[in-house]
Design an enzyme around this catalytic site. Structure first.
Site, mmCIF file in Angstrom:
data_model
loop_
_atom_site.group_PDB
_atom_site.id
_atom_site.type_symbol
_atom_site.label_atom_id
_atom_site.label_comp_id
_atom_site.label_asym_id
_atom_site.label_seq_id
_atom_site.Cartn_x
_atom_site.Cartn_y
_atom_site.Cartn_z
ATOM 1 N N GLN A 40 0.827 -1.200 0.000
ATOM 2 C CA GLN A 40 0.000 0.000 0.000
ATOM 3 C C GLN A 40 0.867 1.258 0.000
ATOM 4 O OE1 GLN A 40 -3.135 0.705 -0.398
ATOM 5 N NE2 GLN A 40 -2.985 2.874 0.138
ATOM 6 N N GLU A 41 1.977 1.193 0.713
ATOM 7 C CA GLU A 41 2.865 2.362 0.811
ATOM 8 C C GLU A 41 3.654 2.607 -0.471
ATOM 9 O OE1 GLU A 41 3.256 4.642 2.986
ATOM 10 O OE2 GLU A 41 2.158 3.920 4.727
#
Length: 476
Positions: free
Chosen positions: A302-303
């Site tokens: 996600q990052e």
């Protein structure tokens, strides 16, 4: 002589008056019930084995119901719905908890418990095929599982469309039929909306067609006779858990985060699992500590989409997108080094988890920690205080995710200590990570199942070779 005869006569008379001797009846001791026997089916939202143990909406509710009754839970998965029905008829199980819908035919065969949640029945096809706007004009048969609620729906539709035909599969479940759609082995099937939404994360080619039945209650099935006490206990349990928010919590846990779907993102994530994850998997496992490494890996995706050189306009960098102050605090000297970044991100996430109030349940702490990782611990605490002031539960993620977006509105953030925050982004951030995590768990389970099948095949081959050798050595 007369005296002897008189005595003999009296003895015989007394004996006749006593009547026939009756043996005392044997007392049959009934053993107290210690176990709740529940039949189920495998399914991501029903009953599934994960690296963290057993899971599923029906499993968690059954576990609570067994505790409510003071019994030990024995939950037994069966291959088909028909097998479940047979097990109920023979008394092998006390009830069926398998994500089954309320239908007229089931009402005629069983006693139905109160509704657990509601689903729509949707026609499913594969991307690339023409959208089936009218079920009467399909270019192929519909394939559904035997004994399912879908057959009753199709029978009703056939009254309107006499040309409607379908095939039944007795040895498949809904997830297998969805996989057959993805492999072009069948053209159409019907699935509950929850099953469809969960499985399109692994098979993004699946598409939903028309809704064939709306808001169908999912219920448990009880024996038609001799289940008065069980039904009474179930109703009491259901009312208690509904008031406690358990049904709402499990609904949010299993279904809420899968409603949002991005085909491009899902395809990219599945490709990245094959091409990028193997480079960093060992590091995720090594530094996860008490965390599930797959949650750590999902957070990293996600990052940065597992790009060790990622950077944002705000200055966060690396696989775990750490700020410079956070990296220094975690003892990280090079944010672009994948191993250091994973070690720093894991430590930072663990520190947040340890700071969270004990009132937050263990099974929801990670979602609070991830929201803090995204927008900061202080903003999450602000949202918790807002939730409490609004009569919501500040320690329930289902309530906090309603409040976090309010941190973007001046009316609310002016009341907080830390002010404005992009709370909607935090909610989407956590939901995305939960979807990525679920996909990683599913893929791990698929790999494990494949390994088990290969080992079983090897054992069978070895046994056949051994038997063949023994036979060859036997004398004529």
């Amino acid at each position: 002589m007369r005296t002897f005869l008189l005595i003999l006569y009296c003895v015989s008379l007394l004996t006749a008056c006593q009547g026939e001797r009756v043996e005392p009846a044997k007392v049959v001791e009934t053993q107290p019930k210690t176990q709740l026997n529940v039949g189920t089916l495998y399914g991501a939202q029903i009953y599934v084995t994960t690296g963290q143990g057993l899971a599923g909406f029906d499993y968690e509710m059954a576990e609570r119901f067994a505790r409510h009754q003071g019994l030990e839970l024995k939950m037994q998965p069966y291959p088909t719905i028909g097998d479940l029905y047979q097990a109920m008829q023979t008394g092998e199980i006390d009830l069926i908890a398998a994500g089954l819908a309320d239908t007229q035919s089931r009402r005629e065969q069983f006693r139905l418990g109160p509704p657990l949640y509601y689903v729509n029945q949707v026609l499913v096809y594969k991307q690339g095929a023409k959208y089936p706007a009218d079920i009467s004009q399909l270019d192929d048969n519909i394939t559904v599982i035997s004994d399912s609620s879908f057959i009753e729906t199709l029978a009703e539709l056939q009254k309107l469309y006499p040309e409607l035909v379908w095939d039944q599969q007795g040895d498949k479940d809904s997830e297998e039929l969805l996989a057959m759609i993805a492999r072009d082995e069948i053209s159409y099937t019907i699935a509950d909306s929850t099953t469809f939404e969960i499985n399109r994360r692994y098979m993004p080619e699946l598409r939903a067609g028309p809704v064939l039945r709306e808001d169908q209650a999912v219920v448990w099935l009880l024996p038609p006779n001799g289940s008065d006490r069980l039904m009474s206990d179930l109703l009491s349990f259901w009312h208690k858990e509904k008031r406690a928010g358990t049904l709402a919590h499990l609904n949010e846990k299993y279904f809420a985060h899968v409603k949002r779907f991005d085909y491009v993102d899902t395809r990219a994530f599945l490709r990245a699992i094959d091409s990028r994850l193997p480079k960093y998997r060992d590091n995720f496992v090594e530094y996860a500590g008490d965390l599930d490494w797959r949650k750590l890996a999902a957070t990293a995706y996600q990052e940065s989409h597992w790009n060790p050189n990622a950077r944002s306009p705000t200055g966060v960098r690396g696989l775990m997108m750490l700020t410079l102050p956070t990296a220094k605090q975690m003892g990280i000297s090079n944010r672009l080094d994948p191993e250091q970044s994973i070690r720093g991100g894991a430590k930072y996430l663990s520190d947040i988890l340890n700071r969270l109030p004990e009132s937050i349940p263990e099974n929801q702490r990670m979602w609070f920690a991830l929201a803090s990782y995204n927008i900061g611990y202080g903003h999450v605490e602000d949202a918790r205080k807002l939730a409490q002031s609004m009569g919501l539960n500040p320690s329930a993620w289902r309530d906090l995710k309603k409040v976090l977006p309010l941190l973007q509105k001046r009316k609310y953030y002016k009341q907080t200590r830390y002010g404005y925050a992009r709370g909607s982004e935090a909610v989407h951030y956590v939901d995305n990570i939960r979807r990525y995590y679920d996909t990683l768990v599913w893929i791990d389970n698929q790999h494990q199942q494949l390994q088990d099948e290969m080992m079983e095949a090897q054992q069978q081959t070895a046994e056949k070779q051994s038997q063949s050798g023994v036979s060859a050595s036997q004398p004529d």
